[in-house]
Design an enzyme around this catalytic site. Structure first.
Site, PDB file in Angstrom:
ATOM      1  N   ASP A 165       0.966  -1.433   0.055  1.00 49.54           N
ATOM      2  CA  ASP A 165       0.112   0.020  -0.009  1.00 49.54           C
ATOM      3  C   ASP A 165       0.843   1.370   0.091  1.00 49.54           C
ATOM      4  O   ASP A 165       0.648   2.095   1.006  1.00 49.54           O
ATOM      5  CB  ASP A 165      -0.751  -0.126   1.261  1.00 49.54           C
ATOM      6  CG  ASP A 165      -1.930   1.120   1.416  1.00 49.54           C
ATOM      7  OD1 ASP A 165      -2.410   1.373   0.333  1.00 49.54           O
ATOM      8  OD2 ASP A 165      -2.005   1.566   2.530  1.00 49.54           O
ATOM      9  N   GLU A 417       3.594  -7.946   7.661  1.00 54.23           N
ATOM     10  CA  GLU A 417       2.410  -8.609   7.402  1.00 54.23           C
ATOM     11  C   GLU A 417       2.501  -9.588   6.244  1.00 54.23           C
ATOM     12  O   GLU A 417       1.684  -9.938   5.221  1.00 54.23           O
ATOM     13  CB  GLU A 417       1.338  -7.137   6.633  1.00 54.23           C
ATOM     14  CG  GLU A 417       0.971  -6.545   7.678  1.00 54.23           C
ATOM     15  CD  GLU A 417      -0.039  -5.449   7.101  1.00 54.23           C
ATOM     16  OE1 GLU A 417      -0.077  -5.180   5.980  1.00 54.23           O
ATOM     17  OE2 GLU A 417      -0.527  -4.517   8.119  1.00 54.23           O
ATOM     18  N   TYR A 473      -6.362  -3.382  13.214  1.00 54.49           N
ATOM     19  CA  TYR A 473      -7.382  -2.308  12.698  1.00 54.49           C
ATOM     20  C   TYR A 473      -8.796  -2.402  13.243  1.00 54.49           C
ATOM     21  O   TYR A 473      -9.696  -2.228  12.429  1.00 54.49           O
ATOM     22  CB  TYR A 473      -7.234  -1.958  11.276  1.00 54.49           C
ATOM     23  CG  TYR A 473      -5.991  -1.280  10.803  1.00 54.49           C
ATOM     24  CD1 TYR A 473      -6.035   0.097  10.669  1.00 54.49           C
ATOM     25  CD2 TYR A 473      -4.657  -2.102  10.603  1.00 54.49           C
ATOM     26  CE1 TYR A 473      -4.617   0.646  10.213  1.00 54.49           C
ATOM     27  CE2 TYR A 473      -3.761  -1.527  10.093  1.00 54.49           C
ATOM     28  CZ  TYR A 473      -3.552  -0.095  10.095  1.00 54.49           C
ATOM     29  OH  TYR A 473      -2.390   0.495   9.719  1.00 54.49           O
ATOM     30  N   GLU A 510       1.036  -0.892  14.089  1.00 53.37           N
ATOM     31  CA  GLU A 510       0.104  -0.112  13.140  1.00 53.37           C
ATOM     32  C   GLU A 510      -1.434  -0.102  13.841  1.00 53.37           C
ATOM     33  O   GLU A 510      -1.790  -1.223  14.501  1.00 53.37           O
ATOM     34  CB  GLU A 510      -0.211  -0.656  11.910  1.00 53.37           C
ATOM     35  CG  GLU A 510       1.185  -0.332  10.953  1.00 53.37           C
ATOM     36  CD  GLU A 510       1.005  -0.802   9.501  1.00 53.37           C
ATOM     37  OE1 GLU A 510      -0.337  -0.817   8.828  1.00 53.37           O
ATOM     38  OE2 GLU A 510       1.836  -1.190   8.788  1.00 53.37           O
TER      39      GLU A 510
HETATM   40  N1  CKX Z   1      -0.745  -2.390   6.850  1.00 47.86           N
HETATM   41  C1  CKX Z   1      -4.138  -4.433   8.029  1.00 47.86           C
HETATM   42  C2  CKX Z   1       0.333  -2.150   5.811  1.00 47.86           C
HETATM   43  C3  CKX Z   1       0.531  -0.610   5.445  1.00 47.86           C
HETATM   44  C4  CKX Z   1      -0.720  -0.077   4.988  1.00 47.86           C
HETATM   45  C5  CKX Z   1      -1.969  -0.190   6.029  1.00 47.86           C
HETATM   46  C6  CKX Z   1      -3.179   0.280   5.576  1.00 47.86           C
HETATM   47  C7  CKX Z   1      -1.987  -1.800   6.322  1.00 47.86           C
HETATM   48  C8  CKX Z   1      -3.154  -2.348   7.104  1.00 47.86           C
HETATM   49  C9  CKX Z   1      -3.226  -3.934   7.042  1.00 47.86           C
HETATM   50  O1  CKX Z   1       1.221  -0.358   4.408  1.00 47.86           O
HETATM   51  O2  CKX Z   1      -0.751   1.256   4.445  1.00 47.86           O
HETATM   52  O3  CKX Z   1      -3.971  -0.208   5.112  1.00 47.86           O
HETATM   53  O4  CKX Z   1      -3.331   1.517   6.130  1.00 47.86           O
END
Ligand code: CKX
Length: 597
Positions: A165, A417, A473, A510
């Site tokens: 992302d 991840e 999240y 995160e």
């Molecule tokens: N985690 C649950 C990796 C980041 C993304 C973040 C998002 C994700 C979330 C995965 O590189 O930006 O979706 O905001």
């Protein structure tokens, strides 16, 4: 032999910056090599700033989104070449892979876009004007790290599709240097500290190419020598050391001299912070004292520069992090420019240093899949898992070699991840963790970052970690808009972890919500400033209930650019600061909490 030590200038070493406006051109048909562009010079080049990503300087979409081969070229003037000197060209990084030519001759190549490319240039450079050419490529596949794919469109245009992302920025992102160092030079050094009441022992090891005697000296801030040693290995004893503390850094200077018959052949100075890092029970200890990590996952990302390094942007980021009361950040999802670590050493910030092991879950919108716990597998059916692992291993080796002496670096993160629920994932990661432990002279903790599918029940990799990093999240990808239900689910998972791994520290690497800095709504809705604040407060209330939680690194420090899609409105908006580094409302709530802790 290649010297990777950061370039310095002194009475022996010379480092000349080659940054500036280079010549540039795209090569969509990969014809330049055969056509002899490296030998004849780039045909019809345009100008391109270095360091910077190329994408956001353009005004046409096809240029911004370009995927394939591209070339950079510049002139390098060498004033005089002395017999007993070696010449290297050192790029902080070239994304994602490159071949380097000097005066048309192939001089080196590198796979991986986030670590230095060092080319032994002595055999190719001549006195006067030289042509330096780089053939780079920004395609992604399932053996590159980060992982992704390339789609070729009907008109032949390639499109990079990262399994991650963030925008697939490419170019020469960091400074380029011409380094002149002596023959037989100091090539590398390691240090590691141990502390006892009122004393520190610093063991050191110096690698030099040639023979000669090594002298090592440690001086305090005033320049007064406090310890010295002789030989390629040894121990420096420091009485009443001034420790490098979190957000209160004290840096000594380590001077290494290589001498022969009383003559100094080489000289390298670098800052040294006396500190220890250890995990004990549920705690992360710096100098024997528990530390609670507060801060962010970041990106190297800013307007126009893309992923290009800028001292001004980095300085603003550190000022914002100090303002909010942070003490730590993760270099999500790749090693950053070395200057970030130098600044963290000076400011007393802690860094979780991450290799680009990201996208190891097959999904073009893996953030959504990961957030909701819908992993799509990876290692079991990866086309060439051995090559992927080799590239990953190289990155682990290179990042540790590059960053091992920074006091700010407190841990290595091997992946973000990734799929971790299969035996194949376990077998893939085990050697990488083992290598990190073996290679780091300071034996820092080693970790990896787990998404939702890597649950206490299913994850097979958490036992390899010295502390466990979770990206969660609840209230965004799960039960978005209902913080009450989100909290219930969040606690349900944390209760399971409490049973499974009660003796390990956990760090939230995160948690966050996309938030528009223009949107206010009462009662709150997702995307509003109010929702981000309420979400943060809910998360904090959960963190405070579990004593094994030893850190909170919010996602993200600032809004950042991603690829286009129906889930992202011109980028990921989970920043606590806007992309322009102005605080959103929730930043004040964070500041109040972190300043108290
Ligand atoms: N985690 C649950 C990796 C980041 C993304 C973040 C998002 C994700 C979330 C995965 O590189 O930006 O979706 O905001």
């Amino acid at each position: 032999m290649i010297s990777e030590l950061y370039p310095v200038n002194n009475e022996i070493r010379r480092a000349q910056l080659l940054d500036g406006l280079w010549r540039f051109r795209f090569d969509p048909r990969s014809e330049g090599e055969e056509a002899g562009w490296a030998q004849k010079g780039l045909p019809d080049p345009i100008s391109m700033p270095v360091p910077a990503s190329f994408a956001d300087v353009f005004t046409e979409a096809w240029q911004r989104d370009y995927c394939g081969d591209f070339w950079y070229e510049t002139d390098v003037y060498v004033q005089e070449i002395q017999q007993d000197q070696q010449l290297f060209i050192r790029f902080g990084s070239i994304t994602h892979r490159c071949r380097v030519f000097i005066n048309g001759q192939p001089a080196g190549e590198h796979e991986g876009g986030f670590l230095p490319v060092v080319v032994d240039a002595g055999a190719f450079l001549r006195q006067g004007r030289n042509r330096l050419t780089v053939l780079a490529n920004n395609e992604l596949n399932e053996t590159s790290i980060p992982c992704g794919a390339v789609r070729t469109k009907a008109d032949g245009r390639k499109q990079a599709q990262g399994y991650f992302d963030f925008f697939n920025y490419a170019g020469i992102h960091r400074s380029v240097w011409l380094m002149q160092i002596p023959a037989g030079a100091i090539r590398d050094y390691n240090t590691a500290c141990s502390l006892e009441a009122g004393k520190a022992e610093i063991s050191y090891e110096v690698e030099a190419e040639g023979d000669g005697e090594i002298l090592v000296q440690l001086s305090d801030r005033e320049g007064t020598p406090v310890a010295s040693g002789k030989g390629r290995q040894g121990i420096l004893h420091v009485e009443n050391p001034q420790l490098w503390q979190v957000r209160n850094a004290y840096l000594y200077t380590l001077t290494i001299l290589l001498q022969k018959n009383g003559r100094t052949i080489d000289h390298y100075d670098s800052p040294l912070g006396i500190r220890t890092v250890k995990v004990e029970g549920n705690h992360i200890l710096i100098n024997g004292q528990p530390v609670y990590l507060k801060g962010f996952g970041k990106h190297e990302d800013s307007e126009i520069l893309g992923r290009g390094f800028s001292f001004a942007v980095a300085k603003r980021d550190y000022e914002c992090m100090k303002w909010i009361g942070a003490n730590c950040f993760r270099t999500s999802h790749y090693p950053y420019a070395e200057e970030w670590y130098q600044m963290a050493d000076q400011e007393g910030f802690l860094i979780i240093d991450e290799v680009p092991g990201v996208g190891m879950m097959r999904s073009f919108a893996n953030f959504a899949a990961a957030g909701a716990g819908k992993s799509n597998g990876f290692f079991g059916d990866c086309p060439d898992v051995d090559l992927l692992q080799k590239n990953h291993m190289n990155a682990v080796e290179e990042v540790i070699r590059r960053d091992k002496n920074h006091p700010s670096v407190i841990a290595w993160s091997i992946f973000n991840e990734a799929e971790t629920t299969t035996q194949a994932a376990h077998d893939y990661f085990a050697p990488l963790f083992e290598a990190a432990r073996k290679l780091d002279p300071q034996h820092r903790p080693v970790t990896g970052v787990l998404e939702k599918t890597s649950s206490p029940e299913r994850c097979r990799c958490w036992p390899m970690m010295d502390f466990i990093c979770l990206n969660r999240y609840y209230g965004w990808y799960i039960s978005g808009g209902d913080l009450q239900e989100a909290k219930r689910q969040f606690k349900e998972e944390m209760d399971q972890w409490a049973e499974k791994a009660p003796q390990v520290p956990f760090v939230f690497t995160e948690f966050g919500t996309d938030t528009l800095d223009s949107l206010h709504k009462l009662p709150s809705v997702m995307w509003s400033q109010e929702y981000q604040q309420e979400y943060m407060e809910m998360n904090f209330s959960v963190f405070d209930e579990y004593p094994f939680i030893q850190g909170e690194l919010a996602w993200n420090f600032a809004d950042f650019q991603t690829g286009q899609g129906i889930m992202r409105v011109n980028g990921n908006k989970k920043g606590l600061f806007s992309r322009n580094r102005q605080p959103k409302e929730a930043a004040w709530a964070m500041k109040r909490r972190w300043e108290k802790q």
